[in-house]
Design an enzyme around this catalytic site. Sequence first.
Site, PDB file in Angstrom:
ATOM      1  N   HIS A 307      62.313 -79.027 -77.322  1.00  0.00           N
ATOM      2  CA  HIS A 307      61.706 -79.484 -78.586  1.00  0.00           C
ATOM      3  C   HIS A 307      61.088 -78.284 -79.285  1.00  0.00           C
ATOM      4  O   HIS A 307      60.545 -77.401 -78.648  1.00  0.00           O
ATOM      5  CB  HIS A 307      60.616 -80.535 -78.313  1.00  0.00           C
ATOM      6  CG  HIS A 307      60.283 -81.333 -79.514  1.00  0.00           C
ATOM      7  ND1 HIS A 307      59.392 -80.888 -80.457  1.00  0.00           N
ATOM      8  CD2 HIS A 307      60.754 -82.518 -79.965  1.00  0.00           C
ATOM      9  CE1 HIS A 307      59.300 -81.784 -81.414  1.00  0.00           C
ATOM     10  NE2 HIS A 307      60.119 -82.777 -81.155  1.00  0.00           N
ATOM     11  N   ASP A 364      64.489 -88.420 -77.237  1.00  0.00           N
ATOM     12  CA  ASP A 364      65.868 -88.935 -77.197  1.00  0.00           C
ATOM     13  C   ASP A 364      66.422 -89.073 -75.797  1.00  0.00           C
ATOM     14  O   ASP A 364      67.504 -89.637 -75.613  1.00  0.00           O
ATOM     15  CB  ASP A 364      66.778 -87.998 -78.003  1.00  0.00           C
ATOM     16  CG  ASP A 364      66.427 -88.046 -79.489  1.00  0.00           C
ATOM     17  OD1 ASP A 364      66.245 -86.975 -80.096  1.00  0.00           O
ATOM     18  OD2 ASP A 364      66.311 -89.167 -80.022  1.00  0.00           O
TER      19      ASP A 364
HETATM   20  C1  SDX Z   1      64.306 -84.647 -82.192  1.00  0.00           C
HETATM   21  O1  SDX Z   1      61.271 -81.716 -84.748  1.00  0.00           O
HETATM   22  C2  SDX Z   1      61.066 -82.913 -84.309  1.00  0.00           C
HETATM   23  O2  SDX Z   1      59.962 -83.391 -84.284  1.00  0.00           O
HETATM   24  C3  SDX Z   1      62.313 -83.679 -83.888  1.00  0.00           C
HETATM   25  C4  SDX Z   1      62.056 -85.021 -83.224  1.00  0.00           C
HETATM   26  C5  SDX Z   1      61.453 -86.021 -84.182  1.00  0.00           C
HETATM   27  O3  SDX Z   1      60.797 -86.973 -83.715  1.00  0.00           O
HETATM   28  O4  SDX Z   1      61.721 -85.919 -85.424  1.00  0.00           O
HETATM   29  O5  SDX Z   1      61.204 -84.881 -82.101  1.00  0.00           O
HETATM   30  C6  SDX Z   1      63.374 -85.648 -82.764  1.00  0.00           C
HETATM   31  O6  SDX Z   1      65.123 -84.123 -82.902  1.00  0.00           O
HETATM   32  C7  SDX Z   1      64.169 -84.254 -80.737  1.00  0.00           C
HETATM   33  C8  SDX Z   1      65.150 -83.122 -80.302  1.00  0.00           C
HETATM   34  C9  SDX Z   1      66.517 -83.736 -80.032  1.00  0.00           C
HETATM   35  N1  SDX Z   1      67.520 -82.690 -79.830  1.00  0.00           N
HETATM   36  C10 SDX Z   1      68.022 -82.462 -78.592  1.00  0.00           C
HETATM   37  O7  SDX Z   1      67.661 -83.052 -77.570  1.00  0.00           O
HETATM   38  C11 SDX Z   1      69.142 -81.418 -78.561  1.00  0.00           C
HETATM   39  C12 SDX Z   1      68.931 -80.457 -77.382  1.00  0.00           C
HETATM   40  N2  SDX Z   1      67.769 -79.620 -77.667  1.00  0.00           N
HETATM   41  C13 SDX Z   1      67.958 -78.376 -78.308  1.00  0.00           C
HETATM   42  O8  SDX Z   1      69.094 -78.137 -79.005  1.00  0.00           O
HETATM   43  C14 SDX Z   1      66.685 -77.660 -78.733  1.00  0.00           C
HETATM   44  O9  SDX Z   1      65.790 -77.777 -77.704  1.00  0.00           O
HETATM   45  C15 SDX Z   1      66.029 -78.107 -80.034  1.00  0.00           C
HETATM   46  C16 SDX Z   1      66.998 -78.085 -81.165  1.00  0.00           C
HETATM   47  C17 SDX Z   1      65.474 -79.474 -79.887  1.00  0.00           C
HETATM   48  C18 SDX Z   1      64.879 -77.144 -80.327  1.00  0.00           C
HETATM   49  O10 SDX Z   1      65.457 -75.903 -80.541  1.00  0.00           O
HETATM   50  P1  SDX Z   1      64.534 -74.628 -80.901  1.00  0.00           P
HETATM   51  O11 SDX Z   1      63.107 -74.990 -81.020  1.00  0.00           O
HETATM   52  O12 SDX Z   1      65.174 -73.937 -82.051  1.00  0.00           O
HETATM   53  O13 SDX Z   1      64.637 -73.777 -79.583  1.00  0.00           O
HETATM   54  P2  SDX Z   1      65.803 -72.787 -79.283  1.00  0.00           P
HETATM   55  O14 SDX Z   1      67.111 -73.411 -79.618  1.00  0.00           O
HETATM   56  O15 SDX Z   1      65.450 -71.479 -79.891  1.00  0.00           O
HETATM   57  O16 SDX Z   1      65.734 -72.698 -77.691  1.00  0.00           O
HETATM   58  C19 SDX Z   1      64.803 -71.838 -77.057  1.00  0.00           C
HETATM   59  C20 SDX Z   1      65.499 -71.450 -75.758  1.00  0.00           C
HETATM   60  C21 SDX Z   1      66.892 -70.853 -75.957  1.00  0.00           C
HETATM   61  O17 SDX Z   1      67.165 -70.012 -74.843  1.00  0.00           O
HETATM   62  P3  SDX Z   1      66.840 -68.405 -74.976  1.00  0.00           P
HETATM   63  O18 SDX Z   1      67.539 -67.938 -76.242  1.00  0.00           O
HETATM   64  O19 SDX Z   1      65.346 -68.307 -75.045  1.00  0.00           O
HETATM   65  O20 SDX Z   1      67.419 -67.809 -73.701  1.00  0.00           O
HETATM   66  O21 SDX Z   1      65.697 -72.637 -74.959  1.00  0.00           O
HETATM   67  C22 SDX Z   1      67.098 -72.833 -74.779  1.00  0.00           C
HETATM   68  C23 SDX Z   1      67.804 -72.045 -75.860  1.00  0.00           C
HETATM   69  O22 SDX Z   1      69.126 -71.686 -75.431  1.00  0.00           O
HETATM   70  N3  SDX Z   1      67.323 -74.282 -74.946  1.00  0.00           N
HETATM   71  C24 SDX Z   1      68.084 -75.029 -74.164  1.00  0.00           C
HETATM   72  C25 SDX Z   1      67.949 -76.333 -74.655  1.00  0.00           C
HETATM   73  N4  SDX Z   1      67.133 -76.340 -75.714  1.00  0.00           N
HETATM   74  C26 SDX Z   1      66.748 -75.062 -75.894  1.00  0.00           C
HETATM   75  N5  SDX Z   1      68.871 -74.720 -73.094  1.00  0.00           N
HETATM   76  C27 SDX Z   1      69.518 -75.759 -72.530  1.00  0.00           C
HETATM   77  N6  SDX Z   1      69.442 -77.051 -72.934  1.00  0.00           N
HETATM   78  C28 SDX Z   1      68.668 -77.375 -74.000  1.00  0.00           C
HETATM   79  N7  SDX Z   1      68.577 -78.643 -74.422  1.00  0.00           N
END
Ligand code: SDX
Length: 428
Positions: A307, A364
């Site tokens: 998140h 989710d």
């Molecule tokens: C919602 O914003 C909100 O409030 C949203 C929400 C709402 O109520 O409106 O809460 C609802 O959208 C919840 C999120 C649902 N999405 C997912 O579950 C999809 C999977 N999650 C990710 O894609 C990710 O965690 C996000 C999009 C939710 C957040 O992404 P960020 O904040 O941009 O973080 P990032 O992508 O920069 O990740 C940071 C690190 C990275 O690794 P490094 O580059 O540091 O090595 O964490 C890793 C990412 O690769 N990472 C994951 C991961 N999520 C982040 N690795 C594996 N699996 C994951 N799910």
Amino acid sequence: MSETAKIEIDGKTFEFPVITGTENEKAIDIKKLRGTTNCITIDPGFKNTGSTTSAITYLDGENGILRYRGYPIEQLAEKATFLEVAYLLIYGELPKESELKDFKKSITNHTLVHEDMKQFFEAYPSQAHPMGVLASMVVSLSTFYPESQDPNRSDEAVDLTIHRLLAKLPTLAAMSYKNAVRHPFIYPKNELGYIENFLNMMFAMPTEDYKPNPVVASALNKLLILHADHEQNCSASTVRIVGSSQANLYASISAGISALWGPLHGGANQAVIEMLDKIQEDGGDLDKWIAKAKDKNDPFRLMGFGHRVYKNFDPRAKIIKKAADDVLEQLGVDDPALDLAKKMEKIALEDPYFIDRGLYPNVDFYSGIIYKALNIPSEMFTVMFALGRLPGWIAQWKEMKENKEPIGRPRQIYTGENERDYVSIEKR
Ligand code: SDX
């Protein structure tokens, strides 16, 4: 003496005010930055950038706190009804009995959509994703109420549009579902409550009535409350920026529905169930799939994990996880996906990759397991998210308008070609 922040650029020091929020969050006010320094800031994804001040929802990502207008989500999910929470988010206070009665009555009287809209549905292929149908139906509502296209017409006109949206979105959502399964549309029934009416429009048939199960209605009430708002998330920011051009509320909400559809946002609830099904079909080897999620060269991510704000647990996920146990037990549903999800959570939360990055189950991760137990198909999961988020989007749009915020138009840093002359085609 108010707090300030000093920035040094090319040997010159500039000072900017620091503003402090109700919960002591701090922001450097850079409204005058470009005018005084000729510099802008850049922050892709706005990870460090506030777009507004807001009195609607407070999140504390480090401590897993979520409050709507100051009320903890845990209390609202346990004690309130969804329409009470919708009123709270939109109008700022929990409604008195008479206010809630009038609110419900007004919404009940607007649940029908124009008969002509049925033809729109018939034009869609049966495999049309309900989110695509819903987004277009909502913006189409504005064509039936031309007076709603002026968001500055009057408070009464805005309120009527707000009530129409709250009333008609469940009707349009149920119609999207009935259209997908090619079943006859079921009309709203004024004697039913908001959630029971939606369930009836979803599952009743002309051949037999549907008796909403109180366990299902209560679970849905809780889920809608938990999804009702989440401050400046992707879809809420979309609603605000579209509304900032003075586009009407229907158009702004339609844009929010489209933003929510993405699998990184609300679309994740459908993606989680598809991920769990895929892992099960693949033999259930969680270590293999968690290794894939950690592998930078593998596009696979654990859907429902991580998140932007919560770098500790998502308080909603904790509530939904418990509700999943309760609802499946009460309904006598045994879904192996729930056990698989719990095992995945346990393995991930003992893995430094996830711990170091603050990746925990989000809203989710478990919600789809409950929707599945309520016989809601996975294509409708994000529609359910939209039904819950509607009052939050409305509240955000209303606050943006009432605060007379300027049209949203970010700057950029250009990295393209310097000036060059046109080259005729024979010389290219
Ligand atoms: C919602 O914003 C909100 O409030 C949203 C929400 C709402 O109520 O409106 O809460 C609802 O959208 C919840 C999120 C649902 N999405 C997912 O579950 C999809 C999977 N999650 C990710 O894609 C990710 O965690 C996000 C999009 C939710 C957040 O992404 P960020 O904040 O941009 O973080 P990032 O992508 O920069 O990740 C940071 C690190 C990275 O690794 P490094 O580059 O540091 O090595 O964490 C890793 C990412 O690769 N990472 C994951 C991961 N999520 C982040 N690795 C594996 N699996 C994951 N799910």
